[in-house]
Each structure stands twice: as C-alpha cells, then as structure tokens.
Design a protein around this motif. Structure first.
Motif, mmCIF file in Angstrom:
data_model
loop_
_atom_site.group_PDB
_atom_site.id
_atom_site.type_symbol
_atom_site.label_atom_id
_atom_site.label_comp_id
_atom_site.label_asym_id
_atom_site.label_seq_id
_atom_site.Cartn_x
_atom_site.Cartn_y
_atom_site.Cartn_z
ATOM 1 N N ALA A 138 110.007 73.223 53.145
ATOM 2 C CA ALA A 138 110.394 73.503 54.788
ATOM 3 C C ALA A 138 111.757 73.967 55.171
ATOM 4 O O ALA A 138 112.071 74.803 56.136
ATOM 5 C CB ALA A 138 109.735 72.324 55.502
ATOM 6 N N GLN A 139 112.736 73.110 54.497
ATOM 7 C CA GLN A 139 114.082 73.346 54.768
ATOM 8 C C GLN A 139 114.377 74.762 54.279
ATOM 9 O O GLN A 139 115.271 75.628 54.963
ATOM 10 C CB GLN A 139 115.043 72.438 54.044
ATOM 11 N N ARG A 140 114.110 75.463 53.221
ATOM 12 C CA ARG A 140 114.336 76.561 52.556
ATOM 13 C C ARG A 140 113.637 77.731 53.558
ATOM 14 O O ARG A 140 114.414 78.522 53.794
ATOM 15 C CB ARG A 140 113.944 76.989 51.260
ATOM 16 N N LEU A 141 112.447 77.659 54.025
ATOM 17 C CA LEU A 141 111.898 78.578 54.713
ATOM 18 C C LEU A 141 112.556 78.499 56.161
ATOM 19 O O LEU A 141 112.785 79.717 56.778
ATOM 20 C CB LEU A 141 110.517 77.895 55.064
ATOM 21 N N ALA A 142 112.985 77.307 56.885
ATOM 22 C CA ALA A 142 113.678 77.405 57.936
ATOM 23 C C ALA A 142 115.119 77.905 57.966
ATOM 24 O O ALA A 142 115.581 78.737 58.535
ATOM 25 C CB ALA A 142 114.013 75.922 58.709
ATOM 26 N N LYS A 143 115.942 77.847 56.847
ATOM 27 C CA LYS A 143 117.125 78.645 56.489
ATOM 28 C C LYS A 143 117.041 79.901 56.458
ATOM 29 O O LYS A 143 117.953 80.836 57.033
ATOM 30 C CB LYS A 143 117.851 77.815 55.172
ATOM 31 N N THR A 144 115.821 80.426 55.668
ATOM 32 C CA THR A 144 115.764 82.025 55.516
ATOM 33 C C THR A 144 115.265 82.673 56.758
ATOM 34 O O THR A 144 115.862 83.714 57.027
ATOM 35 C CB THR A 144 114.705 82.082 54.410
ATOM 36 N N ALA A 145 114.489 81.874 57.586
ATOM 37 C CA ALA A 145 114.053 82.516 58.794
ATOM 38 C C ALA A 145 115.293 82.315 59.791
ATOM 39 O O ALA A 145 115.470 83.490 60.469
ATOM 40 C CB ALA A 145 113.041 81.716 59.374
ATOM 41 N N VAL A 202 113.584 85.945 61.017
ATOM 42 C CA VAL A 202 112.283 86.302 60.565
ATOM 43 C C VAL A 202 111.464 85.185 61.579
ATOM 44 O O VAL A 202 111.451 84.079 61.529
ATOM 45 C CB VAL A 202 111.922 85.920 59.355
ATOM 46 N N GLN A 203 110.360 85.752 62.278
ATOM 47 C CA GLN A 203 109.529 85.021 63.355
ATOM 48 C C GLN A 203 108.443 84.586 62.913
ATOM 49 O O GLN A 203 107.782 83.530 63.191
ATOM 50 C CB GLN A 203 109.446 85.832 64.428
ATOM 51 N N GLN A 204 107.784 85.037 61.758
ATOM 52 C CA GLN A 204 106.398 84.856 61.187
ATOM 53 C C GLN A 204 106.704 84.075 59.862
ATOM 54 O O GLN A 204 107.149 84.523 58.775
ATOM 55 C CB GLN A 204 105.630 85.853 60.746
ATOM 56 N N CYS A 205 106.492 82.731 59.943
ATOM 57 C CA CYS A 205 106.680 82.080 58.803
ATOM 58 C C CYS A 205 105.366 81.118 58.317
ATOM 59 O O CYS A 205 104.601 80.699 59.298
ATOM 60 C CB CYS A 205 107.577 80.720 59.045
ATOM 61 N N PHE A 206 105.294 81.037 56.893
ATOM 62 C CA PHE A 206 104.083 80.127 56.438
ATOM 63 C C PHE A 206 104.515 79.315 55.413
ATOM 64 O O PHE A 206 105.475 79.475 54.702
ATOM 65 C CB PHE A 206 103.008 81.311 55.856
#
Length: 378
Positions: A40-47, A52-56
């Motif tokens: 989740a942390q890496r996903l949020a950082k990259t977004a 980037v708006q669409q995250c999974f």
C-alpha cells in the motif's frame, strides 16, 4: 481494445515497474495508465509521484476491470507464468518482464494461452533495445561483419540484496540479457547446449531451487549451420561488478561491448584482395548513437539515464545503467503492436526461444554438462 482512442495500460509491480509508469503516461497512443501493487505504501507513493488516479492492490481487480486493455507485469520471476496466463485468459494483452517462465512446460502453456485468447504477448527484454545493440544491429544490416563466425554473451550480477525469491536462482534461468542479443542479431535459435556449473555456493542458497552453482557457462549450437555461441551467467559469490556484454565475431569486423560504462570496441580487417594478405585496421571505439529519434518526441527523453530523480531509482536501474536507453523502445514497440494489430518484435515464440536456451542450459549443468536438446516452439 476498447472503442476509445488510445489504449489503457495497467502496470503491475511497482518496485522496478514504477520506472515504466511515466513513459506510458507520456506515450501519445496511451489513453490512461493504472497501477497495481500489494504494498500500500509503494502504491500510494507511485500514485502521488506520477499523479495516477486508478490504483489497484490485487491483480485480480485489474483483470476484472473493463477499462483496461493491456497489462504490463513487472513482478517476481516465480509468478510470471501464472500471471501471464491469467492476463491472457482475461482477454487482455500482456507485456511481461524477463524471463518468460522457468520451465519448458510453462513456456508452452503461455504460447497456448496467447493463441487461444487471440491477445498479444510481448517479453520485455531490454538487451535488444540498448544503444549498443541497436548500433550492432545497424552494422550487421549494412553487412559490416560479413559472415558471423561466433557469438559470445555474458551477464554478471550480484543478487544478494534482492527479494528472497532470487536466493539460489539457477543463473541460466535468468540468462536472456546475455542470450537474446546473440540470437536476435543472428536471426536464429539455439538447438542444443552443453553447460557446466562453476564455483561454490552457501548451503542456504541451495535450498529453494536445489541449485549448487553461482555461475554457469554454456556453449550452444545454433540453428544457423556452422554457428555456435557461448554464454556465461553469474548471480552469486562473484566479485565482478555488474556487466551485460555481447561480442560478434565476424569475418570482416568484430564488435565487443564488454564494459557497462565504456563504448564498444570495433575491430576490422582490410578487404579481401586475391593474392594479398588481409591486414588489421586501427581499433575503433565508436559511441553508439542515442536512438531517441526512433521514438515519439514525448518519450524520447526517457532514453537518458537520469530522468526519474535520485531518490526514486530502483537498484536494477543503477546496476544496469538504466538499461542503456532501452525502456521507452520496449514500451513503444508494445503499444504500437496493439495499435497496429500486429505481433510485437518479441512475441511469444521469440520469447520462448530465448528463454528455453537458458532453461535447457541449467538442465545440462545439473547433468554434468550432458547435451540437452532445446525444443522447437511452433
């Protein structure tokens, strides 16, 4: 593909994979980019970094989305085959980082899934889009080498600081960076191999895969009559700094790229004149040109190494020198193959041929160098 203009791509795996996100975002044929990572942390950082708006958080969410046309897998090696087949079976196009798989059975299963689904598969092999390779390819197309007499490739890399699935990985399972340039330049495939393991490895590194070798070296017979190739691959217990290299031994010219931070060496012989002895011409160190001109202007800058910022670069980017400008070329080829409804340059058959060479090489090493036939994929 949807009826909307451009394609929608999801990048899955944001360690190394985050470096592909801005290239997709800036590609003129890409409509939208989604990202996926279980961290989740890496996903949020990259977004946040790339807006980037669409995250999974799960690949299954990506596969059930009707808005996504294509998936780029930048995940762990043990997951490549299963995830690739799932993507294709979900009716989506698939790009996947190397290697394609680690068994011949899985290579065949991916080919079957690609054909049954009618979707595109591309293995994202950086080594055939580096500046050094593209320059060698140009020399070959111009006939500078003459008849190719022999090929040699090597890839040295220390995997001690990497995720645990790397521990003890058979070196030849991850050999495409050394194998692909040779087979691609010669336009051929490996037909059989003799391979030997070398060196000693800590006991704990042997447990996961039953592999005792930190280094493996192979000699391949190629389908082209009279042509062979040698490949060495190292993953552990070797002080050699990172190196990807390939050498083309031609009748008229020899091209060696041996050092990551140095230009290749080009050696030539004078023209053959009846009754005269051929002489060696002065050794050249040509600088391979940057190939940004082959790309849309919006992504051409990504052929340069330092475009992401000092704090965001993955270890692979540092060890591999940014893979020498290859990444935007890979993305452009994948995207254009979808737009043009054609097979990509590294399609499922080419990917299987390049990957199978290493799988069979490790099998030979485990049999004390016995000959192993490399299967044909049709």
């Amino acid at each position: 593909m949807t009826d909307q203009e451009g394609i929608s791509v999801a990048v899955v795996g944001l360690g190394f994979g985050a470096e592909f996100v801005p290239i997709y975002l800036d590609h003129p044929d890409v409509r939208s980019v989604a990202i996926c990572d279980a961290d989740a942390q890496r996903l949020a950082k990259t977004a946040g970094m790339f807006d980037v708006q669409q995250c999974f958080s799960d690949l299954n969410e990506v596969l059930t989305s009707q808005e996504i046309d294509a998936v780029h897998l930048v995940t762990g090696i043990p997951d490549h085959a299963q995830q690739t087949i799932a993507v294709l079976n979900a009716g989506k196009h698939c790009a996947c980082t190397v290697p394609m798989a680690t068994s011949i059975a899985d290579l065949r299963a991916i080919i079957a899934a690609q054909r049954e689904s009618g979707r595109t598969y591309m293995m994202m092999e950086t080594a055939v889009y580096t500046r050094q390779f593209l320059y060698a390819q140009e020399l070959h197309e111009r006939g500078e080498f003459g008849r190719i007499q022999f090929l040699r490739g090597a890839h040295y890399q220390d995997m001690e600081r990497w995720p645990s699935y790397w521990d003890g990985l058979p070196p030849m399972w991850y050999a495409t960076h050394a194998v692909a340039p040779l087979l691609a330049l010669a336009g051929t495939r490996a037909t059989k191999v003799h391979c030997f393991g070398s060196g000693g490895m800590r006991n704990e590194l042997r447990e996961r895969y039953g592999n005792p070798f930190p280094i493996e070296t192979a000699i391949f017979q190629l389908e082209t009559p009279g042509l062979s190739a040698e490949v060495t691959r190292s993953l552990f217990h070797c002080a050699r700094h990172y190196m990807e290299s390939f050498t083309v031994y031609g009748e008229n010219a020899c091209y060696e790229w041996q050092m990551e931070d140095e230009d290749p060496i080009l050696m030539r012989m004078s023209a053959l004149v009846p009754g005269e002895t051929r002489s060696q011409e002065p050794v050249e160190r040509p600088e391979p040109p940057n190939r940004a001109s082959l790309l849309p202007a919006s992504i051409g800058r990504y052929t340069k190494r330092f475009v992401y910022g000092q704090d965001e670069r993955h270890l692979s980017f540092e060890q591999g020198g940014g893979h020498h400008g290859s990444r935007p070329h890979l993305i452009h080829e994948f995207v254009r193959s979808l737009v043009e409804n054609r097979a990509p340059r590294i399609d499922a058959i080419s990917a299987a041929n390049w990957t199978a060479a290493g799988i069979c090489a490790h099998e030979s090493a485990m049999r004390d160098g016995q000959e192993v036939i490399v299967p044909t994929f049709t």
